[in-house]
Scaffold this motif. Structure first.
Motif, PDB file in Angstrom:
ATOM      1  N   TYR A 184      -6.380  -2.324 -12.738  1.00 10.25           N
ATOM      2  CA  TYR A 184      -5.978  -2.831 -11.429  1.00 10.25           C
ATOM      3  C   TYR A 184      -5.990  -4.339 -11.500  1.00 10.25           C
ATOM      4  N   SER A 185      -5.284  -4.943 -10.562  1.00  9.05           N
ATOM      5  CA  SER A 185      -5.336  -6.398 -10.546  1.00  9.05           C
ATOM      6  C   SER A 185      -5.348  -6.931  -9.117  1.00  9.05           C
ATOM      7  N   CYS A 186      -4.254  -6.766  -8.371  1.00  8.79           N
ATOM      8  CA  CYS A 186      -4.125  -7.536  -7.132  1.00  8.79           C
ATOM      9  C   CYS A 186      -4.778  -6.867  -5.925  1.00  8.79           C
ATOM     10  N   ARG A 187      -5.004  -5.580  -5.953  1.00 14.34           N
ATOM     11  CA  ARG A 187      -5.597  -4.770  -4.872  1.00 14.34           C
ATOM     12  C   ARG A 187      -4.731  -4.687  -3.622  1.00 14.34           C
ATOM     13  N   MET A 188      -3.474  -5.122  -3.662  1.00 12.21           N
ATOM     14  CA  MET A 188      -2.687  -5.086  -2.429  1.00 12.21           C
ATOM     15  C   MET A 188      -1.224  -4.714  -2.654  1.00 12.21           C
ATOM     16  N   GLY A 189      -0.997  -3.843  -3.615  1.00 13.83           N
ATOM     17  CA  GLY A 189       0.341  -3.288  -3.773  1.00 13.83           C
ATOM     18  C   GLY A 189       1.395  -4.267  -4.228  1.00 13.83           C
ATOM     19  N   ILE A 190       1.016  -5.280  -4.974  1.00 14.33           N
ATOM     20  CA  ILE A 190       1.995  -6.251  -5.448  1.00 14.33           C
ATOM     21  C   ILE A 190       2.179  -6.158  -6.955  1.00 14.33           C
ATOM     22  N   CYS A 191       1.071  -5.914  -7.671  1.00 10.36           N
ATOM     23  CA  CYS A 191       1.164  -5.998  -9.134  1.00 10.36           C
ATOM     24  C   CYS A 191       1.600  -4.682  -9.766  1.00 10.36           C
ATOM     25  N   GLY A 192       1.282  -3.568  -9.128  1.00  4.74           N
ATOM     26  CA  GLY A 192       1.707  -2.281  -9.663  1.00  4.74           C
ATOM     27  C   GLY A 192       0.942  -1.838 -10.885  1.00  4.74           C
ATOM     28  N   SER A 193      -0.342  -2.211 -11.022  1.00  4.94           N
ATOM     29  CA  SER A 193      -1.092  -1.747 -12.198  1.00  4.94           C
ATOM     30  C   SER A 193      -1.939  -0.521 -11.919  1.00  4.94           C
ATOM     31  N   CYS A 194      -2.238  -0.200 -10.650  1.00  2.00           N
ATOM     32  CA  CYS A 194      -3.245   0.817 -10.375  1.00  2.00           C
ATOM     33  C   CYS A 194      -2.639   2.181 -10.078  1.00  2.00           C
ATOM     34  N   GLY A 195      -1.469   2.478 -10.648  1.00  3.26           N
ATOM     35  CA  GLY A 195      -0.864   3.780 -10.416  1.00  3.26           C
ATOM     36  C   GLY A 195      -1.702   4.914 -10.980  1.00  3.26           C
ATOM     37  N   VAL A 196      -2.007   5.908 -10.146  1.00  9.47           N
ATOM     38  CA  VAL A 196      -2.723   7.099 -10.607  1.00  9.47           C
ATOM     39  C   VAL A 196      -2.065   8.323  -9.973  1.00  9.47           C
ATOM     40  N   ASN A 197      -2.508   9.475 -10.424  1.00 14.38           N
ATOM     41  CA  ASN A 197      -2.014  10.730  -9.882  1.00 14.38           C
ATOM     42  C   ASN A 197      -3.133  11.319  -9.031  1.00 14.38           C
ATOM     43  N   ALA A 198      -3.002  11.247  -7.706  1.00 17.01           N
ATOM     44  CA  ALA A 198      -4.056  11.730  -6.828  1.00 17.01           C
ATOM     45  C   ALA A 198      -3.618  13.022  -6.164  1.00 17.01           C
ATOM     46  N   ASN A 199      -4.377  14.075  -6.354  1.00 13.70           N
ATOM     47  CA  ASN A 199      -4.038  15.409  -5.839  1.00 13.70           C
ATOM     48  C   ASN A 199      -2.612  15.807  -6.192  1.00 13.70           C
ATOM     49  N   GLY A 200      -2.213  15.527  -7.431  1.00 15.11           N
ATOM     50  CA  GLY A 200      -0.916  15.983  -7.919  1.00 15.11           C
ATOM     51  C   GLY A 200       0.250  15.118  -7.535  1.00 15.11           C
ATOM     52  N   LYS A 201       0.026  14.005  -6.875  1.00 16.50           N
ATOM     53  CA  LYS A 201       1.143  13.144  -6.512  1.00 16.50           C
ATOM     54  C   LYS A 201       0.828  11.699  -6.895  1.00 16.50           C
ATOM     55  N   LYS A 254       0.452   7.840  -6.859  1.00 17.93           N
ATOM     56  CA  LYS A 254       0.210   6.858  -5.806  1.00 17.93           C
ATOM     57  C   LYS A 254      -0.316   5.584  -6.435  1.00 17.93           C
ATOM     58  N   LEU A 255      -0.100   4.463  -5.739  1.00 19.65           N
ATOM     59  CA  LEU A 255      -0.815   3.247  -6.088  1.00 19.65           C
ATOM     60  C   LEU A 255      -2.193   3.373  -5.455  1.00 19.65           C
ATOM     61  N   ALA A 256      -3.251   3.292  -6.282  1.00 19.36           N
ATOM     62  CA  ALA A 256      -4.601   3.526  -5.757  1.00 19.36           C
ATOM     63  C   ALA A 256      -4.935   2.549  -4.637  1.00 19.36           C
ATOM     64  N   CYS A 257      -4.413   1.322  -4.735  1.00 23.50           N
ATOM     65  CA  CYS A 257      -4.774   0.306  -3.746  1.00 23.50           C
ATOM     66  C   CYS A 257      -4.074   0.524  -2.420  1.00 23.50           C
ATOM     67  N   LYS A 258      -2.988   1.298  -2.412  1.00 24.10           N
ATOM     68  CA  LYS A 258      -2.226   1.504  -1.178  1.00 24.10           C
ATOM     69  C   LYS A 258      -2.546   2.843  -0.541  1.00 24.10           C
ATOM     70  N   THR A 259      -3.507   3.585  -1.134  1.00 25.46           N
ATOM     71  CA  THR A 259      -3.762   4.946  -0.675  1.00 25.46           C
ATOM     72  C   THR A 259      -5.097   5.018   0.036  1.00 25.46           C
ATOM     73  N   GLN A 260      -5.076   5.462   1.271  1.00 31.32           N
ATOM     74  CA  GLN A 260      -6.318   5.636   2.019  1.00 31.32           C
ATOM     75  C   GLN A 260      -6.990   6.927   1.574  1.00 31.32           C
ATOM     76  N   VAL A 261      -8.290   6.833   1.262  1.00 31.53           N
ATOM     77  CA  VAL A 261      -9.006   8.014   0.783  1.00 31.53           C
ATOM     78  C   VAL A 261      -9.022   9.099   1.858  1.00 31.53           C
ATOM     79  N   LYS A 262      -9.107   8.673   3.135  1.00 32.55           N
ATOM     80  CA  LYS A 262      -9.189   9.657   4.220  1.00 32.55           C
ATOM     81  C   LYS A 262      -7.951  10.541   4.305  1.00 32.55           C
TER      82      LYS A 262
END
Lengths: 297, 171, 114
Positions: free
Chosen positions: A92-109, A111-119
Motif C-alpha cells: 500500500y502507499s497512499c491510503r486514498m485510492g490514488i496510487c492503486g497499490s492495495c488491490g486485494v480480493n475481498a470476499n471473492g471480489k 477491491k482497493l483495500a483503502c477504498k473499501t469499508q469493512v462494515k
C-alpha cells in the motif's frame, strides 16, 4: 464499479457533514460508532528459497480485528500487521485510492483495500491476493507481466510527422471535446483489479488484459496521437482484443470508473468495420508558440 | 504413446497447478458474485460447448436416416430410423432435447447481443469522468437486451416442452 | 490472418445458423405438423429432398462455427505454440470428419451417393 462503492462514498460524505454539525449530532454519531470486531481470514503464502523443492505452503490465517465506522480494509490489514502478526505482507502507499497499490480480493471480489469499508463486507471477510498474477508473498503479487503487457500496446503518443525527441518544446492542439474522448481511460491507476477479475486472464496467460487494451484505446482515441494503425495491428491478434468476450467484470470492479469493457469493444469495432476511420485520422497540429516555462531552448 | 501421454499429463498438471490463476472454475464458471454480463458470459460458454457437442452427435444420429433411405430404395422399410426414433422417444432423451432447445435459443440470441456490443452498439457512449462513475457499458441497452434474452429463452422453452412432451410423448 | 477476419466469419456463420436454425426448428414443430409427425421417415425424406442444398449450407456454417468456437475455448484454456497447433489440427480433422459425415447423409438423400 459496483453500486456499493458509491454508497461508501456517500456514506463518507454524510459522516463528514455530521462531524461539522451540532454537538448533538456528533454525539449520536459517536454512539453509532461503537467498536465491533470482524473476522479477517487472510491468505498466507510463503515463498521458499530456490534450492528448496518442497511445495510452497499456502494457508489462511484468521484474525479478530476491532473496527468502527470508517475503518477501511486497509486499516484492518495495517492493524493486523502492527498488533497481531508483523509478518503479514501487503502493498500500500497512499491510503486514498490514488496510487492503486492495495488491490486485494475481498470476499471473492476485487477491491482497493483503502477504498473499501469493512462494515460493507460483513463480519467474516476473506482476503485473498489478486488473481492471475504470480504470488510473491501473502497478499503481494508480481506485476511484471501486467506491466510488460501495458508496454506492448505503446502507451505513449506516437508521432511520425514531428521529431519529438530531445529539446522538443511545443504542444499539440486539443479541444475539450477531444480530451473527453479519452479522459476517462486516462484515469487508470494500473491497480490490476480488472486483470484479476477478467475470466480470460484466469486461464490465458498471453491475453493482454483489460488494462493494456483500454490503454491502447486511450491512445487511439487521443487526437494528438498518430500511432493508431500500429496499435490496432497489435490488438487485432489472438490473445488480444478478440479474446475479450464482454463479461464486463473489468468495468464492474474498476475503482476509478474507467470502462475497459467499453474500450475493448470499441477496439473490436475499429478493427472490424471502422478501418477507414483509422486510416483517415490525422494527428492534431502543433501549437505555434513554444512552451516557455517547461523547456526553454 | 508414452511421449504423447506425458505431454497430455504435463498440459493437465499445468492447467490444474497454475500458480494463483483463477482457472476454469473461479474464472470462467463462478459468476454468482459478479455482474450480470459475467453471468451471460458463463452461460454463453457453457451453452456453446454443450450445443456444439450435441450437434456433432446429432449429425451422427441423423446419418441413420440415410441408412434407412438406402434400405427403402432397395425395397426395404426404414426400420433403422424408426427403431432409433422409438429408442430416443422417452423422458430422458426429451429432457436432454429440452435443455438443448433452451441452450441454443439462449446462445443464438446472446450471440446477437454480443455482435452488437462488440461493434460498439448498445453499450452507451464515452463520457467525461464525473461522479458517480458508473461504466456506460454496464448500463447500456445490452443489459436490458440480456434480460430480454433470458425471458424469451424461457418462453420458447415452454413451447419446446409442448412440442417434445405433450405432442412428442403424448403426456 | 488478422483475428478480426476470423471473427467476421464467426459472426456471419452465427447469423446464418440463426436464420437456418429457426427454419429447422419450425420444420420440427409447427411447420412439420408437430414433433412426432416431423420425425416420421416420410417427413424426414421430404425435408431432405426439399431443403437439401440449404441443409448443406447449414452444415458448413455449423461445423465452422462449432469448431472455431471449440478452438477458441481450448486456446484460452492453455497456451503454447505446440499446444495451439495441435488444437488447430485436431479441430480441422474432427470438424472435417463431421462435415463429411453430414454431407454423406445429404448426398445420399439427393441421390448423388448410393
Amino acid at each position: 464499479m459496483g453500486n456499493e462503492d458509491h454508497s461508501h462514498f456517500s456514506g463518507g460524505l454524510t459522516l463528514t457533514e455530521n462531524d461539522h454539525g451540532s454537538e448533538q449530532s456528533a454525539l449520536s454519531e459517536s454512539t453509532g460508532n461503537e467498536q465491533s470486531t470482524v473476522k479477517l481470514r487472510v491468505f498466507r503464502y510463503k515463498n521458499l528459497p530456490k534450492d528448496d523443492t518442497s511445495a510452497p505452503s499456502t494457508s489462511f490465517d484468521t484474525f479478530q480485528v476491532p473496527i468502527s465506522n470508517g475503518t477501511t480494509l486497509l486499516d484492518a490489514l495495517i492493524y493486523v500487521k502492527e498488533k497481531l502478526d508483523p509478518t503479514l505482507t501487503f502493498r500500500y502507499s497512499c491510503r486514498m485510492g490514488i496510487c492503486g497499490s492495495c488491490g486485494v480480493n475481498a470476499n471473492g471480489k476485487e477491491k482497493l483495500a483503502c477504498k473499501t469499508q469493512v462494515k460493507d463486507l460483513g463480519e467474516n471477510i476473506e482476503v485473498r491476493p489478486l488473481n492471475n498474477l504470480s504470488l510473491i508473498r501473502d497478499l503481494t503479487v508480481d506485476f511484471k507481466p501486467f506491466i510488460e503487457k501495458n508496454v506492448k500496446v505503446k502507451p505513449y503518443l506516437v508521432r511520425n510527422d514531428v521529431d519529438v525527441d530531445g529539446g522538443f518544446n511545443r504542444e499539440f492542439r486539443q479541444t475539450p471535446d477531444e480530451l473527453n474522448q479519452y479522459l476517462m481511460f486516462a484515469n487508470c491507476l494500473m491497480c490490476g483489479l480488472c486483470y484479476s477479475a477478467c475470466p480470460t486472464n484466469a486461464t490465458d496467460e498471453l491475453y493482454l488484459g483489460p488494462q493494456a487494451l483500454a490503454r491502447a484505446y486511450r491512445y487511439i482515441a487521443d487526437s494528438r496521437d498518430g500511432g493508431q494503425l500500429e496499435r490496432i495491428e497489435i490488438v487485432d491478434q489472438e490473445h488480444a482484443a478478440w479474446s475479450c468476450h464482454f463479461a464486463g467484470s473489468c468495468s464492474d470492479v474498476c475503482p476509478k470508473g474507467v470502462d475497459p469493457a467499453f474500450a475493448i469493444q470499441q477496439l473490436k469495432a475499429l478493427a472490424l468495420r471502422k478501418q477507414g476511420l483509422l486510416k483517415r485520422k490525422k494527428p492534431s497540429p502543433l501549437v505555434e508558440r513554444p512552451r516557455e516555462s517547461v523547456n526553454p531552448v | 504413446m508414452d511421449a504423447a501421454g506425458k505431454e497430455v499429463l504435463k498440459v493437465l498438471t499445468e492447467i490444474l497447478e497454475r500458480k494463483n490463476n483463477a482457472g476454469v472454475y473461479r474464472g470462467w464458471l463462478k459468476f454468482w458474485n459478479r455482474n450480470w454480463e459475467r453471468w451471460l458470459y458463463a452461460m454463453h460458454r457453457i451453452t456453446g460447448v454443450g450445443v456444439g457437442i450435441y450437434l456433432v452427435a446429432h449429425i451422427w444420429e441423423t446419418s441413420y436416416s440415410a441408412t434407412a433411405f438406402l434400405d427403402v430404395s432397395n425395397g426395404g422399410s426404414p426400420v433403422v430410423w424408426t427403431n432409433l426414433m422409438s429408442f430416443l422417444s422417452n423422458e430422458f432423451f426429451h429432457t436432454g432435447l429440452l435443455l438443448v432447445a433452451l441452450a441454443s435459443v439462449f446462445h443464438a440470441l446472446n450471440g446477437v447481443r454480443l455482435i452488437f456490443a462488440e461493434q460498439g452498439l448498445m453499450i452507451g457512449k464515452v463520457k467525461p469522468p464525473t461522479f458517480p462513475m458508473i461504466p456506460s457499458s454496464l448500463k447500456g441497452g445490452q443489459r436490458y437486451f440480456g434480460i430480454a434474452i433470458v425471458i424469451i429463452s424461457f418462453i420458447l422453452l415452454v413451447y419446446a416442452f409442448y412440442q417434445l412432451f405433450i405432442i412428442g410423448l403424448g403426456w | 490472418m488478422r483475428q478480426s477476419r476470423l471473427m467476421l466469419l464467426q459472426y456471419l456463420t452465427g447469423l446464418g445458423i440463426l436464420a437456418l436454425g429457426s427454419l429447422h426448428f419450425a420444420l420440427l414443430s409447427f411447420a412439420g405438423g408437430g414433433y412426432s409427425n416431423a420425425i416420421q421417415f416420410a417427413s424426414v425424406l421430404s425435408v431432405y429432398t426439399t431443403f437439401g442444398v440449404l441443409f448443406e449450407l447449414f452444415l458448413v456454417f455449423l461445423t465452422w462455427h462449432i469448431f472455431y468456437g471449440f478452438r477458441r475455448v481450448l486456446c484460452e484454456l492453455h497456451q503454447g505454440r505446440r499446444y495451439e497447433s495441435t488444437v488447430t489440427w485436431a479441430m480441422v480433422i474432427i470438424g472435417g470428419a463431421t462435415f463429411l459425415w453430414g454431407t454423406r447423409t445429404i448426398l445420399i438423400f439427393l441421390g448423388v451417393l448410393h
